[in-house]
Design a protein around this motif. Sequence first.
Motif, PDB file in Angstrom:
ATOM      1  N   ALA A 266       0.906   4.023   1.648  1.00 33.62           N
ATOM      2  CA  ALA A 266       0.989   4.872   0.458  1.00 33.62           C
ATOM      3  C   ALA A 266       2.423   4.910  -0.036  1.00 33.62           C
ATOM      4  N   MET A 267       2.581   4.876  -1.350  1.00 33.94           N
ATOM      5  CA  MET A 267       3.884   5.034  -1.977  1.00 33.94           C
ATOM      6  C   MET A 267       3.964   6.441  -2.560  1.00 33.94           C
ATOM      7  N   LYS A 268       4.994   7.166  -2.176  1.00 29.82           N
ATOM      8  CA  LYS A 268       5.197   8.540  -2.638  1.00 29.82           C
ATOM      9  C   LYS A 268       6.310   8.565  -3.677  1.00 29.82           C
ATOM     10  N   MET A 269       6.143   9.358  -4.717  1.00 29.36           N
ATOM     11  CA  MET A 269       7.173   9.513  -5.733  1.00 29.36           C
ATOM     12  C   MET A 269       7.090  10.907  -6.332  1.00 29.36           C
ATOM     13  N   PRO A 270       8.193  11.405  -6.905  1.00 27.67           N
ATOM     14  CA  PRO A 270       8.153  12.743  -7.526  1.00 27.67           C
ATOM     15  C   PRO A 270       7.100  12.812  -8.624  1.00 27.67           C
ATOM     16  N   LEU A 271       6.412  13.915  -8.676  1.00 30.10           N
ATOM     17  CA  LEU A 271       5.323  14.097  -9.634  1.00 30.10           C
ATOM     18  C   LEU A 271       5.781  13.889 -11.067  1.00 30.10           C
ATOM     19  N   ILE A 272       6.963  14.348 -11.400  1.00 36.42           N
ATOM     20  CA  ILE A 272       7.446  14.251 -12.764  1.00 36.42           C
ATOM     21  C   ILE A 272       7.664  12.799 -13.180  1.00 36.42           C
TER      22      ILE A 272
ATOM     23  N   ASP B 130       3.975  -1.471  -9.723  1.00 35.74           N
ATOM     24  CA  ASP B 130       4.591  -1.598  -8.413  1.00 35.74           C
ATOM     25  C   ASP B 130       5.867  -0.772  -8.374  1.00 35.74           C
ATOM     26  N   PRO B 131       5.840   0.421  -7.783  1.00 38.20           N
ATOM     27  CA  PRO B 131       7.035   1.253  -7.738  1.00 38.20           C
ATOM     28  C   PRO B 131       8.199   0.567  -7.036  1.00 38.20           C
ATOM     29  N   GLN B 132       7.905  -0.204  -5.991  1.00 35.96           N
ATOM     30  CA  GLN B 132       8.974  -0.858  -5.244  1.00 35.96           C
ATOM     31  C   GLN B 132       9.748  -1.837  -6.125  1.00 35.96           C
TER      32      GLN B 132
ATOM     33  N   LYS C  45       4.430  18.432  -4.823  1.00 32.91           N
ATOM     34  CA  LYS C  45       5.103  18.038  -6.071  1.00 32.91           C
ATOM     35  C   LYS C  45       5.326  16.531  -6.094  1.00 32.91           C
ATOM     36  N   ALA C  46       4.288  15.832  -5.661  1.00 34.28           N
ATOM     37  CA  ALA C  46       4.398  14.387  -5.495  1.00 34.28           C
ATOM     38  C   ALA C  46       3.137  13.672  -5.932  1.00 34.28           C
ATOM     39  N   ASN C  47       3.312  12.424  -6.307  1.00 34.36           N
ATOM     40  CA  ASN C  47       2.214  11.484  -6.498  1.00 34.36           C
ATOM     41  C   ASN C  47       2.185  10.523  -5.329  1.00 34.36           C
ATOM     42  N   TYR C  48       0.982  10.142  -4.935  1.00 31.17           N
ATOM     43  CA  TYR C  48       0.811   9.113  -3.916  1.00 31.17           C
ATOM     44  C   TYR C  48      -0.082   8.024  -4.481  1.00 31.17           C
ATOM     45  N   MET C  49       0.353   6.775  -4.343  1.00 34.72           N
ATOM     46  CA  MET C  49      -0.479   5.635  -4.709  1.00 34.72           C
ATOM     47  C   MET C  49      -0.852   4.941  -3.408  1.00 34.72           C
ATOM     48  N   VAL C  50      -2.147   4.982  -3.078  1.00 32.54           N
ATOM     49  CA  VAL C  50      -2.627   4.614  -1.745  1.00 32.54           C
ATOM     50  C   VAL C  50      -3.388   3.303  -1.778  1.00 32.54           C
TER      51      VAL C  50
ATOM     52  N   GLN D 104      -2.839   9.791   7.729  1.00 29.49           N
ATOM     53  CA  GLN D 104      -3.578   8.590   8.117  1.00 29.49           C
ATOM     54  C   GLN D 104      -2.961   7.315   7.523  1.00 29.49           C
ATOM     55  N   PHE D 105      -1.871   7.459   6.761  1.00 31.39           N
ATOM     56  CA  PHE D 105      -1.240   6.315   6.100  1.00 31.39           C
ATOM     57  C   PHE D 105       0.244   6.233   6.442  1.00 31.39           C
ATOM     58  N   LYS D 106       0.784   5.021   6.330  1.00 27.13           N
ATOM     59  CA  LYS D 106       2.222   4.829   6.422  1.00 27.13           C
ATOM     60  C   LYS D 106       2.796   5.085   5.036  1.00 27.13           C
ATOM     61  N   VAL D 107       3.530   6.183   4.870  1.00 30.02           N
ATOM     62  CA  VAL D 107       4.019   6.608   3.561  1.00 30.02           C
ATOM     63  C   VAL D 107       5.463   6.159   3.351  1.00 30.02           C
ATOM     64  N   THR D 108       5.711   5.497   2.246  1.00 28.78           N
ATOM     65  CA  THR D 108       7.066   5.119   1.848  1.00 28.78           C
ATOM     66  C   THR D 108       7.455   5.968   0.643  1.00 28.78           C
ATOM     67  N   ASP D 109       8.553   6.704   0.785  1.00 33.22           N
ATOM     68  CA  ASP D 109       9.044   7.546  -0.301  1.00 33.22           C
ATOM     69  C   ASP D 109       9.972   6.726  -1.183  1.00 33.22           C
ATOM     70  N   ILE D 110       9.667   6.626  -2.454  1.00 33.26           N
ATOM     71  CA  ILE D 110      10.470   5.827  -3.369  1.00 33.26           C
ATOM     72  C   ILE D 110      11.913   6.326  -3.432  1.00 33.26           C
ATOM     73  N   ILE D 111      12.114   7.629  -3.219  1.00 32.84           N
ATOM     74  CA  ILE D 111      13.451   8.189  -3.246  1.00 32.84           C
ATOM     75  C   ILE D 111      14.304   7.599  -2.116  1.00 32.84           C
ATOM     76  N   ASP D 112      13.689   7.353  -0.962  1.00 34.68           N
ATOM     77  CA  ASP D 112      14.426   6.817   0.187  1.00 34.68           C
ATOM     78  C   ASP D 112      14.846   5.362  -0.014  1.00 34.68           C
ATOM     79  N   GLN D 113      14.262   4.710  -0.999  1.00 34.14           N
ATOM     80  CA  GLN D 113      14.570   3.292  -1.236  1.00 34.14           C
ATOM     81  C   GLN D 113      15.767   3.107  -2.158  1.00 34.14           C
ATOM     82  N   LEU D 114      16.295   4.205  -2.685  1.00 34.95           N
ATOM     83  CA  LEU D 114      17.416   4.099  -3.645  1.00 34.95           C
ATOM     84  C   LEU D 114      18.759   4.176  -2.947  1.00 34.95           C
TER      85      LEU D 114
END
Length: 277
Positions: free
Chosen positions: A135-141, A30-32, A123-128, A267-277
């Motif tokens: 979908a949760m988006k996070m930097p690929l690295i 759970d990235p969140q 340059k991102a991963n998405y967990m859908v 087609q998804f509501k994307v939440t960027d993990i970077i925006d949550q910091l």
Amino acid sequence: MKTFKNQYCFVLLLVAMCLHPLFSMAQYYDPQSQVEKSVGDPQRQKGRDAIHKQTYENDKRYKDPTNKVQATIVYEDKELKKNGDIKKTTVEKMVFGKHGECMVMNEGDKKGETWMIYNYADKANYMVNVKDRTAMKMPLINMQKIMGSGDDGSGTSFTKSWVDTGVKQNINGHDCEKFTYTYASDSHYSTMDAWISSEVKLSLGDDYMFGERLNQYKLPAGTKNKELNDGFMVRAVFYDKKNRPVLQRDLTEFDKTADEKYFDMSQFKVTDIIDQL
């Protein structure tokens, strides 16, 4: 070790082996919660700064994000009861699109279908979560680091030797040779029988997978058998600690096309993990 030439199929074999453990981690990671934990930590500002240094625009590794070949590889998994009867059937899919790969778990399951996407253009991963259309988006690295630290012996490391049994059989219309793989002692499985065929061919060496071009991976030392190096897994049977078969995986589709819907995040509501910091 020797580098790949046309032996990228071995990496695909290993991926087919560990699809279930990888997807399981994707389901339960759970990235969140990780973000909330870091925010509540006394060193939270230091943690924020470290993550922001690894944002999308700072990742300079993928100057050419294009996969040279598009492909779809599908396996049908049958979970087995102790008496050998089928307990559950699921579909696992790997899609090599124009700019990355998508691993689809439980395809067609209205409640459980999950996607893990590597997108090298973003340059991102998405967990859908398909059911929730989120979908949760996070930097690929960052995902690469998570995957690297997630090796629990369940098949994502391959330090044990393969054994060529010499047994040959036609599986699902393909002439195959049987190999046995022994898992680490702390794994969920004890061994796996892999039926390998060199008849299934697809040139994916210039495509990305897990952050690298397939032809950049190296073979484990001691892997010399040509059929194992060049072939593709048509069937695998996984055994528990009591040597009972608990999972059978069969190749059901191997196409030179890819549906780009798996990479369309509109087609998804994307939440960027970077925006949550």
